[in-house]
Design an enzyme around this catalytic site. Structure first.
Site, PDB file in Angstrom:
ATOM      1  N   TYR A  19      17.148  30.189   7.093  1.00 37.14           N
ATOM      2  CA  TYR A  19      15.962  30.831   7.675  1.00 37.14           C
ATOM      3  C   TYR A  19      16.100  30.961   9.186  1.00 37.14           C
ATOM      4  CZ  TYR A  19      13.080  30.286   3.458  1.00 37.14           C
ATOM      5  OH  TYR A  19      12.552  30.363   2.207  1.00 37.14           O
TER       6      TYR A  19
ATOM      7  N   LYS B 225       0.843  -1.208   0.000  1.00 39.80           N
ATOM      8  CA  LYS B 225       0.000   0.000   0.000  1.00 39.80           C
ATOM      9  C   LYS B 225       0.873   1.251   0.000  1.00 39.80           C
ATOM     10  CE  LYS B 225      -0.236  -0.371   5.008  1.00 39.80           C
ATOM     11  NZ  LYS B 225      -1.013  -0.817   6.175  1.00 39.80           N
TER      12      LYS B 225
HETATM   13  C1  LIG Z   1      -0.212  -1.732   6.807  1.00 41.96           C
HETATM   14  C2  LIG Z   1      -0.750  -3.035   7.171  1.00 41.96           C
HETATM   15  C3  LIG Z   1       0.098  -4.151   7.243  1.00 41.96           C
HETATM   16  C4  LIG Z   1       1.601  -4.037   7.175  1.00 41.96           C
HETATM   17  O1  LIG Z   1       2.066  -3.516   8.394  1.00 41.96           O
HETATM   18  P1  LIG Z   1       3.615  -3.306   8.731  1.00 41.96           P
HETATM   19  O2  LIG Z   1       3.610  -2.841  10.130  1.00 41.96           O
HETATM   20  O3  LIG Z   1       4.112  -2.266   7.790  1.00 41.96           O
HETATM   21  O4  LIG Z   1       4.294  -4.594   8.530  1.00 41.96           O
HETATM   22  C5  LIG Z   1      -0.491  -5.391   7.445  1.00 41.96           C
HETATM   23  N1  LIG Z   1      -1.829  -5.516   7.605  1.00 41.96           N
HETATM   24  C6  LIG Z   1      -2.671  -4.444   7.568  1.00 41.96           C
HETATM   25  C7  LIG Z   1      -4.118  -4.656   7.758  1.00 41.96           C
HETATM   26  C8  LIG Z   1      -2.154  -3.175   7.370  1.00 41.96           C
HETATM   27  O5  LIG Z   1      -2.978  -2.124   7.358  1.00 41.96           O
END
Ligand SMILES: *Cc1c(COP(=O)(O)O)cnc(C)c1O
Length: 349
Positions: free
Chosen positions: A247, A36
């Site tokens: 800055y 994702k």
């Molecule tokens: C993002 C997510 C993962 C992966 O999690 P990590 O901590 O990055 O390994 C797995 N399952 C779900 C439902 C998630 O939302």
């Protein structure tokens, strides 16, 4: 993203694949991949391609828009959409071979109305109180008639191995597991799969650890860094004693010094929190960031004797665990905020 960018994201293919292989070994061959958020900012398409070549079969994205961006899916690969299925997703969802992870009674009704004969995944909330059916809903008969490929739940505190919620969620998930309503059961994210083999079930869904993040002390030395940043010098200049830099005039030179201005800033995920902490490295020589981080630039102090000119490249320190400590940001935030001005270079170093 073009070929002449003055910012480069070096992405280590061997480390990515090596990390997946390690996690796949730990889970005895039950390892998928969360890709994702564009593969946590690295590029979901490339990540999917390299991991599929390594033998990964199960991929997870958040939304149907992410399915679309991923492009066509090779046969034999499985893609699940963690946010489930909205009414407006239906026509696209039914035109591709990805599965929704149904999270609520209304999503389940929607799927039964339009695609009852097609496989789906289901998320059950075992204690995180984020997405998912309640245990009661899962036991209510709501799931009858669905062809459930994967039954999922998600751990709230897996990065704290001794947190009592881990065990509580595990017990709830084991109750689901004994009911055998799905072909496969999946609980662990990166941190979860380092807890104990009891959390592995049929499929783990790591994200962070694939990309070099350290989700747990047990991952240290096992998980290898994947991402490194490289930024080009825009200008080199001499600053005299008493002059300020950047800055807010927050840094004052205590003696005459030479500095380089590099093309990387907070718009590139190099956050203002690196102020007084970050460093860039040239030919093994560390050069501290001086003054505030700008949107597109940082200034680094050049030690005496280090020859630097316009157009040279520095690697900018971005070791995730250390950077998280330095900035107070999570490793997840650091990865996913890198921005789109980098030229991505996948390589075998
Ligand atoms: C993002 C997510 C993962 C992966 O999690 P990590 O901590 O990055 O390994 C797995 N399952 C779900 C439902 C998630 O939302």
């Amino acid at each position: 993203m073009n070929g002449s960018s003055s910012l480069r994201l070096y992405l280590d293919i061997s480390a990515l694949v090596g990390n997946w292989n390690v996690l796949n070994r730990i889970t005895a061959g039950a390892c998928g991949a969360a890709i994702k958020a564009n593969g946590y900012g690295l590029g979901a398409q490339s990540v999917k391609t390299y991991l599929a070549q390594a033998g990964c079969r199960d991929f997870f994205v958040s939304s149907w828009d992410e399915v679309r961006r991923l492009g066509s899916l090779d046969s034999g690969l499985s893609l699940s959409v963690l946010h489930g299925l909205r009414e407006e997703d239906l026509s696209y969802a039914l035109s591709v071979n990805a599965r929704p992870v149904l999270c609520s009674p209304s999503m389940i009704q929607r799927w039964k109305n339009y695609a009852a004969d097609r496989p789906c995944d289901v998320m059950v909330d075992t204690g995180m109180n984020r997405l998912g059916l309640t245990m009661e809903q899962a036991a209510s008969g709501l799931l009858e008639g669905l062809k459930i490929e994967n039954m999922l739940s998600h751990l709230a505190c897996a990065d704290e191995p001794d947190h009592p919620l881990n065990q509580k969620q595990l017990i709830q998930f084991q109750i689901l597991f004994t009911k055998k309503q799905a072909k496969r059961y999946s609980l662990a994210n990166s941190a979860g799969l380092f807890l104990d083999s009891a959390y592995h079930f049929d499929l783990a869904r790591p994200g962070l650890a694939l990309y070099g993040g350290i989700p747990s002390p047990k991952a240290e030395g096992v998980i290898k860094p994947v991402v490194s940043l490289s930024a080009q010098v825009i200008q080199v200049k001499d600053v005299t004693k008493g002059d300020s830099i950047g800055y807010g005039a927050c840094f004052t030179a205590s003696e005459k010094m030479r500095v380089a201005i590099l093309h990387i800033g907070y718009a590139d995920g190099y956050w203002r929190a690196f102020f007084q902490k970050g460093q860039a490295v040239k030919e093994g020589v560390p050069c501290p960031v001086v003054g505030r981080i700008s949107m597109d630039m940082i200034t680094v102090a050049l030690p005496e004797g280090l020859a630097v000119q316009e157009g040279d490249w520095f690697s900018v320190d971005f070791a995730l665990q250390k950077a998280a400590e330095q900035t107070g940001l999570s490793q997840y935030e650091l990865l996913t905020s890198l921005g789109d001005r980098y030229q991505s270079i996948w390589h075998h170093p």
